[in-house]
Design an enzyme around this catalytic site. Structure first.
Site, mmCIF file in Angstrom:
data_model
loop_
_atom_site.group_PDB
_atom_site.id
_atom_site.type_symbol
_atom_site.label_atom_id
_atom_site.label_comp_id
_atom_site.label_asym_id
_atom_site.label_seq_id
_atom_site.Cartn_x
_atom_site.Cartn_y
_atom_site.Cartn_z
ATOM 1 N N ARG A 105 0.833 -1.198 0.000
ATOM 2 C CA ARG A 105 0.000 0.000 0.000
ATOM 3 C C ARG A 105 0.874 1.257 0.000
ATOM 4 N NH1 ARG A 105 -3.672 -1.420 5.132
ATOM 5 N NH2 ARG A 105 -1.678 -2.357 5.731
ATOM 6 N N TYR A 129 -1.027 4.700 10.484
ATOM 7 C CA TYR A 129 -1.419 3.763 11.531
ATOM 8 C C TYR A 129 -0.234 3.589 12.476
ATOM 9 C CZ TYR A 129 -5.594 2.295 8.947
ATOM 10 O OH TYR A 129 -6.811 2.268 8.315
ATOM 11 N N HIS A 163 -0.829 1.791 16.106
ATOM 12 C CA HIS A 163 -1.099 0.594 16.920
ATOM 13 C C HIS A 163 -0.051 0.436 18.018
ATOM 14 C CE1 HIS A 163 -4.285 -0.611 14.214
ATOM 15 N NE2 HIS A 163 -3.478 -0.563 13.185
ATOM 16 N N GLU A 169 -5.839 5.131 13.588
ATOM 17 C CA GLU A 169 -6.797 4.258 14.263
ATOM 18 C C GLU A 169 -7.476 4.895 15.466
ATOM 19 O OE1 GLU A 169 -2.847 3.275 16.255
ATOM 20 O OE2 GLU A 169 -3.536 3.706 14.209
ATOM 21 N N ASP A 181 -3.184 -6.474 15.432
ATOM 22 C CA ASP A 181 -2.482 -5.187 15.484
ATOM 23 C C ASP A 181 -2.540 -4.573 16.876
ATOM 24 O OD1 ASP A 181 -1.339 -4.541 12.901
ATOM 25 O OD2 ASP A 181 -3.371 -4.521 12.127
#
Length: 369
Positions: free
Chosen positions: A15, A94, A96, A118, A270
């Site tokens: 990605r 992100y 996490h 998130e 995650d």
């Protein structure tokens, strides 16, 4: 604003933080965008596509990190990337952190400001930047679970939907949120015997209304989970507490009671995972076996379908990237309390309480100067 998009370096992560259309929006708004060469190749975008949209191309990640005021990524920065971050620089990706003390400490040491996708919230309390990937992971969980159930892959050799005269597989989904709902939808579509477990009676009513008698709903208790897991062919862990570590709903003893060749798919990995026997895996080696039960615990599941995932994610993140670029992070979070909840790290301090609690580190609320 100088915006940098490095190439993702996590294993089998294809990605990218911005697509060319997003670059064009930012450039048209007067910003500069620097994209690392090859960053979009995994989803079919060459450097020339980014250049046509107005981006400059950097050959090395070091050049992107050294130049950018705002770094836009997808996955949490690896330790080599954390070392390239600096004070006064903003990272939007992100994170996490609740399940990753080493990364948290590296970000604290960098002095940078890190805003996590998130934990950004919408006015209705939902998680708009987690939702698209939860949708992808939920749908993928049934695909990878069905594949893992095949005998050649170590599974018990059960077809999810069965055939006339042969019972379908029993699928248990722990959590009726976004990822759990999408997992249930896929499993129902394949004609499996599906049960969703949740601690919200309201949500169970909503799921019952959506799916009717195609789906069973069960209120979450340790006893209910124990009974369901014992008989299940596929268990999908889809629980989420925003910013915090996932609760361990399935114990080691429960795993030991499962039938040989059953499969566990932990979407919550995650955030540390919701099975006691879970440990992070990669797309290169996605599964392992404990007590005869196959565990699929890949930490970047949507990375397996990067084109779908990137478009879904960047559709959601672009307005926030634009706000950060137009106003700077301090004014942007002052203007948007939901974006402010995404602030996890600033100037060597943990600024998200749930993350700090999960890591056992000091929490310090951000106060505008």
């Amino acid at each position: 604003m100088k915006i940098g998009v490095p190439k993702e370096i996590k294993i089998h992560e294809y990605r990218v933080g911005l697509v060319p259309a997003g670059v064009r929006e930012l450039v048209d708004a007067g910003h500069q965008v620097l994209v690392q060469s090859g960053a979009g190749a995994g989803i079919g975008f060459e450097d020339s596509h980014y250049q046509a949209a107005g981006a400059s191309i950097a050959q090395r990640a070091e050049d992107v990190f050294a130049t950018a005021n705002l770094v836009v990524k997808v996955k949490e920065p690896q330790l080599a990337e954390c070392k390239q971050l600096r004070s006064g620089q903003t990272l939007f990706t992100y994170l996490h952190l609740a399940a990753d003390r080493e990364q948290a400490q590296a970000l604290l040491a960098s002095g940078s400001t890190a805003i996590a996708y998130e934990t950004v919230t919408a006015p209705d309390g939902s998680l708009p930047l987690l939702t698209p990937m939860s949708e992808v992971a939920g749908r993928m969980s049934v695909q990878v679970g069905a594949n893992s159930l095949q005998k050649a892959n170590g599974g018990c050799g059960v077809l999810l939907g069965g055939v006339p005269g042969v019972a379908p597989a029993k699928v248990v989904v722990l959590g009726g949120g976004v990822s759990g709902t999408h997992a249930a939808e896929m499993a129902v579509g394949l004609r499996a015997d599906v049960t969703v477990v949740d601690r919200s009676v309201k949500r169970l009513r909503e799921l019952s209304s959506i799916f009717g008698n195609q789906l069973k709903t069960v209120y979450s208790t340790a006893h209910a989970i124990e009974e369901l897991v014992r008989d299940a062919d596929l268990v999908i862990g889809a629980v989420l507490i925003a910013g915090a570590a996932a609760p361990k709903l399935v114990t080691r003893a429960m795993v030991k009671s499962m039938k040989p060749g059953a499969v566990l798919v932990d979407i919550a990995i995650d955030q540390g995972g919701c099975f006691e026997t879970s440990r992070p895996t990669t797309h290169a080696e996605p599964t392992y076996v404990i007590d005869g039960v196959i565990h699929y615990c890949v930490t970047n599941m949507p990375g397996a379908v990067p084109r779908t995932s990137t478009f879904a994610l960047t559709n959601a993140t672009l307005p926030y990237v634009r706000a950060l670029a137009d106003h700077g992070w301090q004014k942007a979070i002052a203007n948007d309390s939901g974006l402010a909840r995404g602030l996890n790290v600033h100037a060597g301090q943990l600024t998200h309480e749930a993350v700090a609690q999960a890591l056992g580190l000091e929490f310090r609320a951000y106060r505008a100067a």
